[in-house]
Design a protein around this motif. Structure first.
Motif, PDB file in Angstrom:
ATOM      1  N   ASP A  62      -2.583 136.618  74.486  1.00 27.31           N
ATOM      2  CA  ASP A  62      -2.057 135.796  75.532  1.00 27.31           C
ATOM      3  C   ASP A  62      -0.682 135.398  75.584  1.00 27.31           C
ATOM      4  OD1 ASP A  62      -3.019 133.981  77.748  1.00 27.31           O
ATOM      5  OD2 ASP A  62      -2.979 132.213  76.463  1.00 27.31           O
ATOM      6  N   THR A  63       0.041 135.450  74.514  1.00 24.25           N
ATOM      7  CA  THR A  63       1.252 135.236  74.304  1.00 24.25           C
ATOM      8  C   THR A  63       2.299 136.103  74.973  1.00 24.25           C
ATOM      9  OG1 THR A  63       0.979 133.823  72.235  1.00 24.25           O
ATOM     10  CG2 THR A  63       3.365 134.493  72.735  1.00 24.25           C
ATOM     11  N   VAL A  64       1.905 137.487  74.545  1.00 25.60           N
ATOM     12  CA  VAL A  64       2.696 138.420  75.210  1.00 25.60           C
ATOM     13  C   VAL A  64       2.225 138.545  76.719  1.00 25.60           C
ATOM     14  CG1 VAL A  64       2.759 141.157  75.220  1.00 25.60           C
ATOM     15  CG2 VAL A  64       2.473 139.895  72.875  1.00 25.60           C
ATOM     16  N   GLY A  65       1.021 138.582  76.968  1.00 28.95           N
ATOM     17  CA  GLY A  65       0.780 138.558  78.413  1.00 28.95           C
ATOM     18  C   GLY A  65       1.231 137.579  79.336  1.00 28.95           C
ATOM     19  N   LYS A  69       3.795 137.712  82.481  1.00 25.09           N
ATOM     20  CA  LYS A  69       3.397 137.252  83.853  1.00 25.09           C
ATOM     21  C   LYS A  69       4.688 136.162  84.265  1.00 25.09           C
ATOM     22  CE  LYS A  69      -1.010 136.879  82.810  1.00 25.09           C
ATOM     23  NZ  LYS A  69      -2.404 136.084  82.608  1.00 25.09           N
ATOM     24  N   LEU A  70       5.189 135.628  83.171  1.00 21.53           N
ATOM     25  CA  LEU A  70       6.249 134.481  83.765  1.00 21.53           C
ATOM     26  C   LEU A  70       7.553 135.184  84.304  1.00 21.53           C
ATOM     27  CD1 LEU A  70       7.112 131.567  83.727  1.00 21.53           C
ATOM     28  CD2 LEU A  70       7.892 132.064  81.054  1.00 21.53           C
ATOM     29  N   GLU A  71       7.715 136.368  83.221  1.00 28.93           N
ATOM     30  CA  GLU A  71       9.147 137.099  83.688  1.00 28.93           C
ATOM     31  C   GLU A  71       8.932 137.814  85.115  1.00 28.93           C
ATOM     32  OE1 GLU A  71      11.524 141.303  82.225  1.00 28.93           O
ATOM     33  OE2 GLU A  71       9.954 140.064  80.884  1.00 28.93           O
ATOM     34  N   THR A  72       7.533 138.429  85.403  1.00 24.96           N
ATOM     35  CA  THR A  72       7.448 138.896  86.626  1.00 24.96           C
ATOM     36  C   THR A  72       7.560 137.870  87.803  1.00 24.96           C
ATOM     37  OG1 THR A  72       5.933 140.587  85.694  1.00 24.96           O
ATOM     38  CG2 THR A  72       5.665 140.211  87.842  1.00 24.96           C
ATOM     39  N   ARG A  73       7.021 136.913  87.565  1.00 20.37           N
ATOM     40  CA  ARG A  73       7.051 135.716  88.725  1.00 20.37           C
ATOM     41  C   ARG A  73       8.256 135.135  88.887  1.00 20.37           C
ATOM     42  NH1 ARG A  73       3.225 130.820  86.767  1.00 20.37           N
ATOM     43  NH2 ARG A  73       1.950 132.808  86.089  1.00 20.37           N
ATOM     44  N   ILE A  74       8.994 134.983  87.695  1.00 19.97           N
ATOM     45  CA  ILE A  74      10.453 134.680  88.028  1.00 19.97           C
ATOM     46  C   ILE A  74      11.425 135.759  88.611  1.00 19.97           C
ATOM     47  CG2 ILE A  74      12.658 133.846  86.690  1.00 19.97           C
ATOM     48  CD1 ILE A  74      10.850 132.681  84.792  1.00 19.97           C
ATOM     49  N   ARG A  75      11.083 136.745  88.332  1.00 20.32           N
ATOM     50  CA  ARG A  75      11.853 138.075  88.950  1.00 20.32           C
ATOM     51  C   ARG A  75      11.661 138.176  90.412  1.00 20.32           C
ATOM     52  NH1 ARG A  75      14.458 141.458  85.760  1.00 20.32           N
ATOM     53  NH2 ARG A  75      14.123 141.405  83.749  1.00 20.32           N
ATOM     54  N   CYS A  94      11.995 133.385  78.851  1.00 14.18           N
ATOM     55  CA  CYS A  94      10.715 133.734  78.761  1.00 14.18           C
ATOM     56  C   CYS A  94      10.166 133.839  77.337  1.00 14.18           C
ATOM     57  CB  CYS A  94      10.518 135.067  79.519  1.00 14.18           C
ATOM     58  SG  CYS A  94      10.712 135.033  81.281  1.00 14.18           S
ATOM     59  N   ALA A  95      11.082 134.199  76.361  1.00 16.16           N
ATOM     60  CA  ALA A  95      10.869 134.254  75.137  1.00 16.16           C
ATOM     61  C   ALA A  95      10.576 132.961  74.378  1.00 16.16           C
ATOM     62  CB  ALA A  95      11.860 134.722  74.315  1.00 16.16           C
ATOM     63  N   VAL A  96      11.362 131.947  74.784  1.00 17.11           N
ATOM     64  CA  VAL A  96      11.621 130.366  74.554  1.00 17.11           C
ATOM     65  C   VAL A  96      10.088 129.825  74.951  1.00 17.11           C
ATOM     66  CG1 VAL A  96      12.395 128.064  74.856  1.00 17.11           C
ATOM     67  CG2 VAL A  96      14.179 129.960  74.312  1.00 17.11           C
ATOM     68  N   TRP A  97       9.756 129.942  76.235  1.00 18.43           N
ATOM     69  CA  TRP A  97       8.441 129.528  76.820  1.00 18.43           C
ATOM     70  C   TRP A  97       7.413 130.026  75.960  1.00 18.43           C
ATOM     71  CZ3 TRP A  97       7.792 125.299  78.960  1.00 18.43           C
ATOM     72  CH2 TRP A  97       6.287 125.052  79.380  1.00 18.43           C
ATOM     73  N   ALA A  98       7.532 131.447  76.018  1.00 18.71           N
ATOM     74  CA  ALA A  98       6.196 131.942  75.180  1.00 18.71           C
ATOM     75  C   ALA A  98       6.000 131.099  73.738  1.00 18.71           C
ATOM     76  CB  ALA A  98       6.212 133.310  75.142  1.00 18.71           C
ATOM     77  N   ASP A  99       7.318 130.890  72.983  1.00 21.36           N
ATOM     78  CA  ASP A  99       7.287 130.704  71.685  1.00 21.36           C
ATOM     79  C   ASP A  99       6.606 129.311  71.740  1.00 21.36           C
ATOM     80  OD1 ASP A  99       7.846 130.459  69.083  1.00 21.36           O
ATOM     81  OD2 ASP A  99       9.358 129.102  69.340  1.00 21.36           O
ATOM     82  N   LYS A 100       6.945 128.352  72.757  1.00 25.14           N
ATOM     83  CA  LYS A 100       6.440 126.854  73.034  1.00 25.14           C
ATOM     84  C   LYS A 100       4.756 126.884  72.933  1.00 25.14           C
ATOM     85  CE  LYS A 100      10.313 124.679  75.244  1.00 25.14           C
ATOM     86  NZ  LYS A 100      10.701 123.944  76.480  1.00 25.14           N
ATOM     87  N   ILE A 101       4.291 127.986  73.557  1.00 22.53           N
ATOM     88  CA  ILE A 101       2.891 128.043  73.699  1.00 22.53           C
ATOM     89  C   ILE A 101       2.394 128.748  72.584  1.00 22.53           C
ATOM     90  CG2 ILE A 101       2.749 128.020  76.062  1.00 22.53           C
ATOM     91  CD1 ILE A 101       1.722 130.886  76.135  1.00 22.53           C
TER      92      ILE A 101
END
Length: 176
Positions: A62-65, A69-75, A94-101
Motif C-alpha cells: 500500500d505504501t509504495v502504491g 498514485k499520489l505522484e501520478t495524481r499531482i502530475r 510524495c515520500a513525506v506523505w507516504a511516510d505519514k501513512i
C-alpha cells in the motif's frame, strides 16, 4: 460445646486430612483453570500476531502504491494547469506523505509487545497487572495503525485485532 483437649485433638486428627484433601483439590482445579486460561490467551495473542503480519504485508504494498498514485495524481493536476513540476520537490512531498501513512514503527512495537507478553507469562509469578498494562500498549499501537492506515482491508483487520485484544484484556483481568 465443651470439648476436652483430647477430644479436640481427635477432632483435628480427623479433620486435617479432609482439609488437606480439599486444599489439594482446590489447588489442582486452579492450576488446571490457569493452564486453560494461559492456552486461550496465547492462542488469541497468536491470532493478533497473525493479523499484524497480514497488516504488514498489505501496508508494504500500500505504501509504495499510494506514493505512486499520489505522484501520478499531482502530475496530472499540475499538468492540466500547465505548471512546471519541480521533480525533486514532488518526490520529496510524495515520500513525506507516504511516510505519514507508513505503520512500520507501530508494527515493530507490536512485535516487541508480543515478545514481552511471553516473557511476562514465563516469569511464574503474579503478572496480571503487568499483562493488563501490556494490553493497553497493544491496543494503543493497534489504534494508531487503524488511524494511520488508509486502506479498507487494514481497517477491517484492525477491527478484528481489537476484538481479540478486548477478549484477552477481559481474561487478563482474571489473572492475579
Amino acid at each position: 460445646y465443651d470439648l476436652s483437649e483430647e477430644d479436640m485433638d481427635a477432632a483435628w486428627a480427623e479433620l486435617l486430612p479432609v482439609i488437606d484433601e480439599a486444599i489439594a483439590g482446590y489447588t489442582a482445579m486452579r492450576e488446571a483453570e490457569g493452564a486453560k486460561l494461559e492456552a486461550d490467551i496465547k492462542a488469541k495473542i497468536e491470532q493478533v500476531r497473525a493479523y499484524s503480519n497480514e497488516v504488514e504485508a498489505i501496508s508494504k504494498e500500500d505504501t509504495v502504491g499510494y506514493r505512486d498514485k499520489l505522484e501520478t495524481r499531482i502530475r496530472n493536476i499540475l499538468g492540466s494547469f500547465e505548471v512546471t513540476v519541480d521533480e525533486q520537490r514532488l518526490l520529496t512531498e510524495c515520500a513525506v506523505w507516504a511516510d505519514k501513512i507508513a505503520i512500520d514503527e507501530e508494527l515493530v512495537r507490536l512485535r516487541s509487545h508480543f515478545d514481552a507478553f511471553y516473557s511476562i507469562a514465563a516469569l511464574g509469578e503474579p503478572s496480571g497487572r503487568k499483562l493488563d498494562f501490556l494490553m493497553q500498549e497493544l491496543n494503543r499501537e493497534t489504534n494508531t495503525i487503524g488511524s494511520k492506515a488508509n486502506n479498507a482491508r487494514i481497517a477491517r483487520i484492525v477491527v478484528d485485532m481489537k476484538g481479540e485484544l478486548e477478549k484477552i484484556r477481559e481474561q487478563v483481568q482474571n489473572i492475579e
